[in-house]
Design an enzyme around this catalytic site. Structure first.
Site, PDB file in Angstrom:
ATOM      1  CE1 TYR A 142      41.683  13.166  10.355  1.00 48.58           C
ATOM      2  CE2 TYR A 142      42.061  12.991  12.712  1.00 48.58           C
ATOM      3  CZ  TYR A 142      41.223  13.273  11.657  1.00 48.58           C
ATOM      4  OH  TYR A 142      39.920  13.672  11.894  1.00 48.58           O
ATOM      5  CG  ASP A 237      48.657  17.536  15.230  1.00 43.06           C
ATOM      6  OD1 ASP A 237      48.410  17.539  16.449  1.00 43.06           O
ATOM      7  OD2 ASP A 237      47.848  17.177  14.355  1.00 43.06           O
ATOM      8  CE  LYS A 265      44.203  11.926  19.743  1.00 41.95           C
ATOM      9  NZ  LYS A 265      43.080  11.075  19.410  1.00 41.95           N
TER      10      LYS A 265
HETATM   11  N1  PMP Z   1      45.893  15.715  15.347  1.00 42.94           N
HETATM   12  C1  PMP Z   1      46.301  14.486  15.679  1.00 42.94           C
HETATM   13  C2  PMP Z   1      47.763  14.147  15.627  1.00 42.94           C
HETATM   14  C3  PMP Z   1      45.363  13.527  16.079  1.00 42.94           C
HETATM   15  O1  PMP Z   1      45.777  12.288  16.397  1.00 42.94           O
HETATM   16  C4  PMP Z   1      44.001  13.862  16.116  1.00 42.94           C
HETATM   17  C5  PMP Z   1      42.924  12.878  16.531  1.00 42.94           C
HETATM   18  N2  PMP Z   1      43.229  11.568  16.482  1.00 42.94           N
HETATM   19  C6  PMP Z   1      43.628  15.186  15.756  1.00 42.94           C
HETATM   20  C7  PMP Z   1      44.607  16.072  15.391  1.00 42.94           C
HETATM   21  C8  PMP Z   1      42.193  15.617  15.792  1.00 42.94           C
HETATM   22  O2  PMP Z   1      41.771  15.683  17.109  1.00 42.94           O
HETATM   23  P1  PMP Z   1      40.206  15.595  17.474  1.00 42.94           P
HETATM   24  O3  PMP Z   1      39.761  14.218  17.110  1.00 42.94           O
HETATM   25  O4  PMP Z   1      40.167  15.884  18.942  1.00 42.94           O
HETATM   26  O5  PMP Z   1      39.509  16.653  16.677  1.00 42.94           O
END
Ligand code: PMP
Length: 427
Positions: A142, A237, A265
């Protein structure tokens, strides 16, 4: 649960599904979501005053635990100096120094306000830099909710994808190729067929959105080699893994240097901060120096950045990840031995302060294998733990997080709860 029930009833009238992000609604595990009133260290307190040991940590950011005094003080003191300027600040420079200093692949960095925004911007940059359109992603990863990443595999492994959300035009999904995680041969095939059109390969360098799946060495090194050979951008990512699995992210552990990295995060310590960065040559394509547009009214917000800096200061202290990694491993090993004693098929793994637990005998290496774990058993276990005061992520597909505030006593109490909960998981 009385007050959570009542608040959830009322919330559903005014907020779709009663929540501001879908997984919070407990749809996967059933029952009513718990409404939280406060958090301290490893604990959260619900609206009825019940306390839980928390292994969600706001889905990863709270690596120091809830309301860490130094983070709270940094936020309060930054707020007193002004909530936002929409102009450059010294604190943003300090954040850029910390990020580039910790992650050698990031020569330059730009701050945004969420992980979604970081990945969306990094993909636009990769496309602008290469002049190509195609994105390769992996099933089960994701990357936030931008249109061209809400895509599942098409009819064959090497055909372009289909939207996973209503509202995403098929044309947008048609530039995304979805492959299997940990399948280097499929990546080879995709590049031999589409190599000259691929702008970027994006992956979670440890996949935390299908619970917890590590990449094989062969997989991750193959992706690096293919991107270099075909002039595509390798984008890690690390929104979840950055400063969570180690001080240099997953890339530091696996010894692979991506062209671009996204963060989020932990770098916001619980406040809205994301970042993307990488090779200078690529980052120089961003506005105002380059042709790729990207902007944000609250980007680099001084209060949010202050929370992130206060968090990273602790996280980057020598020995931090040795302690956190040992506590997390102890939790997972303890869960494995309780499951074994209860005769429940189970496996677990961890890296730094991130872990995964599976109701199946062997650790999965792909999304298809993750899907073979016993979700009903997880759901029974989840509710049995919740009743005993342990808050796990309300879905069998999410990674768990341990913070520096989790004590030996917290882990021991969690394992005691698990002993009883595994008996219910057995059904
Ligand atoms: N990339 C990864 C690997 C994630 O785990 C997440 C959120 N869980 C996101 C992108 C999206 O981040 P956000 O919820 O802060 O938009």
């Amino acid at each position: 649960m009385g007050r959570s029930n009542e608040l959830f009833e009322r919330s559903q009238q005014l907020i779709p599904g009663g929540v501001n992000s879908p997984v919070r609604a407990f749809r996967a595990v059933g029952g009513t979501p718990v409404f939280f009133r406060e958090g301290r260290g490893s604990r959260v307190v619900d609206e009825d005053g019940r306390e839980y040991i928390d292994y969600v940590g706001s889905w990863g950011p709270l690596i120091l635990g809830h309301a860490h005094p130094e983070v709270v003080e940094a936020v309060a003191s930054a707020a007193r100096q002004g909530l936002s300027f929409g102009a450059p600040t010294a604190r943003e420079l300090e954040m850029a120094e910390v990020l580039t200093g910790s992650m050698p692949s990031m020569e330059q960095v730009r701050l945004v306000s969420s992980g979604t925004e970081a990945v969306m911007s990094a993909i636009r940059l990769a496309r602008g830099y290469t002049g190509r359109a195609v994105i390769v992603k992996f099933e089960g990863c994701y990357h936030g909710h931008s249109d061209f990443l809400l895509v599942k595999a098409g009819s064959g492994a090497l055909t372009f994808g289909n939207p996973t959300s209503a509202g995403v035009p098929a044309e947008l999904a048609s530039h995304t190729l979805v492959l299997d995680y940990n399948d280097p041969q499929q990546a080879e095939d995709a590049f031999s067929r589409h190599g000259k059109d691929i702008a970027a390969v994006v992956l979670e360098a440890v996949a935390g959105n299908m619970n917890f799946v590590r990449p094989s060495d062969e997989f991750i090194h193959t992706l690096r080699r293919l991107c270099t050979k075909h002039g595509a951008v390798l984008l890690f990512d690390e929104v979840m893994t950055g400063f969570r699995v180690g001080p240099r992210g997953a890339q530091g552990i696996f010894g692979v240097s991506p062209d671009l990295t996204t963060l989020g995060k932990v770098i916001g310590g619980g406040m809205p901060v994301g970042a993307f960065g990488g090779r200078r040559e690529i980052m120089q394509k961003l506005a105002p120096v380059g042709p790729v547009y990207q902007a944000g009214t609250l980007s680099g917000n001084p209060v949010a950045v202050a929370a992130g800096l206060a968090t990273l200061r602790r996280v980057l202290e020598p020995g931090f990840f040795d302690r956190l990694g040992a506590a997390t491993a102890k939790l997972v090993q303890g869960l494995e031995s309780e499951a074994r004693a209860a005769g429940v098929p189970f496996s677990g793994a961890s890296l730094g302060g991130m872990f995964g637990i599976f109701f199946r005998k062997e650790l999965p290496a792909s999304f298809a294998q993750v899907m073979q774990s016993d979700r009903e058993a997880f759901n029974r276990f989840f509710h049995a733990m919740l009743e005993r005061g342990v808050y796990l992520a309300p879905s069998a597909f999410e990674a768990g997080f341990v913070s520096a505030a989790h004590s030996e006593a917290d882990i021991a109490a969690t394992l005691a709860a698990a002993r009883a909960a595994f008996a219910s998981a057995r059904g």
